[in-house]
Design a protein around this motif. Structure first.
Motif, PDB file in Angstrom:
ATOM      1  N   UNK A  86      44.717  52.204  29.194  1.00 22.88           N
ATOM      2  CA  UNK A  86      45.988  52.881  28.931  1.00 22.88           C
ATOM      3  C   UNK A  86      47.200  52.005  29.246  1.00 22.88           C
ATOM      4  N   UNK A  87      47.194  51.366  30.403  1.00 25.09           N
ATOM      5  CA  UNK A  87      48.369  50.601  30.829  1.00 25.09           C
ATOM      6  C   UNK A  87      48.262  49.116  30.514  1.00 25.09           C
ATOM      7  N   UNK A  88      47.056  48.652  30.195  1.00 21.50           N
ATOM      8  CA  UNK A  88      46.752  47.244  29.938  1.00 21.50           C
ATOM      9  C   UNK A  88      47.097  46.357  31.143  1.00 21.50           C
ATOM     10  N   UNK A  89      46.961  46.930  32.324  1.00 20.93           N
ATOM     11  CA  UNK A  89      47.175  46.163  33.550  1.00 20.93           C
ATOM     12  C   UNK A  89      45.821  45.749  34.130  1.00 20.93           C
ATOM     13  N   UNK A  90      45.817  44.655  34.870  1.00 17.38           N
ATOM     14  CA  UNK A  90      44.585  44.173  35.488  1.00 17.38           C
ATOM     15  C   UNK A  90      44.293  45.026  36.722  1.00 17.38           C
ATOM     16  N   UNK A  91      43.106  45.641  36.742  1.00 16.54           N
ATOM     17  CA  UNK A  91      42.692  46.457  37.877  1.00 16.54           C
ATOM     18  C   UNK A  91      41.933  45.631  38.909  1.00 16.54           C
ATOM     19  N   UNK A  92      41.171  44.672  38.418  1.00 20.81           N
ATOM     20  CA  UNK A  92      40.352  43.848  39.306  1.00 20.81           C
ATOM     21  C   UNK A  92      40.103  42.515  38.627  1.00 20.81           C
ATOM     22  N   UNK A  93      40.019  41.454  39.408  1.00 16.62           N
ATOM     23  CA  UNK A  93      39.762  40.134  38.867  1.00 16.62           C
ATOM     24  C   UNK A  93      41.042  39.382  38.592  1.00 16.62           C
ATOM     25  N   UNK A  94      40.920  38.361  37.759  1.00 10.76           N
ATOM     26  CA  UNK A  94      42.067  37.494  37.524  1.00 10.76           C
ATOM     27  C   UNK A  94      41.935  36.798  36.171  1.00 10.76           C
ATOM     28  N   UNK A  95      43.033  36.706  35.458  1.00 13.76           N
ATOM     29  CA  UNK A  95      43.144  35.933  34.218  1.00 13.76           C
ATOM     30  C   UNK A  95      44.431  35.135  34.307  1.00 13.76           C
ATOM     31  N   UNK A  96      44.418  33.932  33.771  1.00 19.68           N
ATOM     32  CA  UNK A  96      45.658  33.153  33.789  1.00 19.68           C
ATOM     33  C   UNK A  96      46.701  33.884  32.945  1.00 19.68           C
ATOM     34  N   UNK A  97      47.966  33.775  33.288  1.00 22.45           N
ATOM     35  CA  UNK A  97      49.012  34.484  32.538  1.00 22.45           C
ATOM     36  C   UNK A  97      49.005  34.160  31.053  1.00 22.45           C
ATOM     37  N   UNK A 152      36.876  32.985  33.612  1.00 23.63           N
ATOM     38  CA  UNK A 152      37.761  34.009  34.144  1.00 23.63           C
ATOM     39  C   UNK A 152      37.252  35.398  33.757  1.00 23.63           C
ATOM     40  N   UNK A 153      37.425  36.349  34.676  1.00 26.71           N
ATOM     41  CA  UNK A 153      36.924  37.688  34.425  1.00 26.71           C
ATOM     42  C   UNK A 153      37.866  38.707  35.057  1.00 26.71           C
ATOM     43  N   UNK A 154      38.096  39.833  34.353  1.00 19.75           N
ATOM     44  CA  UNK A 154      38.962  40.877  34.888  1.00 19.75           C
ATOM     45  C   UNK A 154      38.594  42.223  34.290  1.00 19.75           C
ATOM     46  N   UNK A 212      36.914  42.247  30.699  1.00 18.00           N
ATOM     47  CA  UNK A 212      37.289  41.120  29.882  1.00 18.00           C
ATOM     48  C   UNK A 212      36.778  39.869  30.541  1.00 18.00           C
ATOM     49  N   UNK A 213      36.125  39.032  29.749  1.00 18.84           N
ATOM     50  CA  UNK A 213      35.642  37.757  30.248  1.00 18.84           C
ATOM     51  C   UNK A 213      36.113  36.671  29.289  1.00 18.84           C
ATOM     52  N   UNK A 214      36.680  35.633  29.833  1.00 17.28           N
ATOM     53  CA  UNK A 214      37.156  34.507  29.026  1.00 17.28           C
ATOM     54  C   UNK A 214      36.843  33.232  29.781  1.00 17.28           C
ATOM     55  N   UNK A 215      35.945  32.413  29.238  1.00 20.32           N
ATOM     56  CA  UNK A 215      35.444  31.214  29.918  1.00 20.32           C
ATOM     57  C   UNK A 215      34.960  31.599  31.308  1.00 20.32           C
TER      58      UNK A 215
END
Length: 62
Positions: free
Chosen positions: A13-24, A6-8, A1-4
């Motif tokens: 399956x779990x919709x959890x962030x495995x790597x990277x960072x996105x604002x809450x 930010x990238x993660x 996922x890339x947004x502006x």
């Protein structure tokens, strides 16, 4: 996922962030909503990607 800027990498399956960072706000408000609506399509695309096949387009969140 890339947004502006930010990238993660997000687990389908779990919709959890495995790597990277996105604002809450972005993660909870946009990514989770979209992923929940398209989880089956994301799984199908993951299988295609693992077979080096072209991916199907997935509709954006409206």
């Amino acid at each position: 996922m890339r947004y502006n800027q930010q990238k993660a990498i997000i687990d389908i399956e779990t919709l959890s962030i495995l790597q990277g960072k996105l604002s809450p706000r972005i993660f909870l408000g946009i990514v989770i909503e979209w992923a929940l609506l398209h989880q089956a399509e994301l799984r199908e695309n993951w299988q295609l990607a693992r077979q080096n096949q072209p991916l199907e387009n997935i509709e954006p969140l409206e």
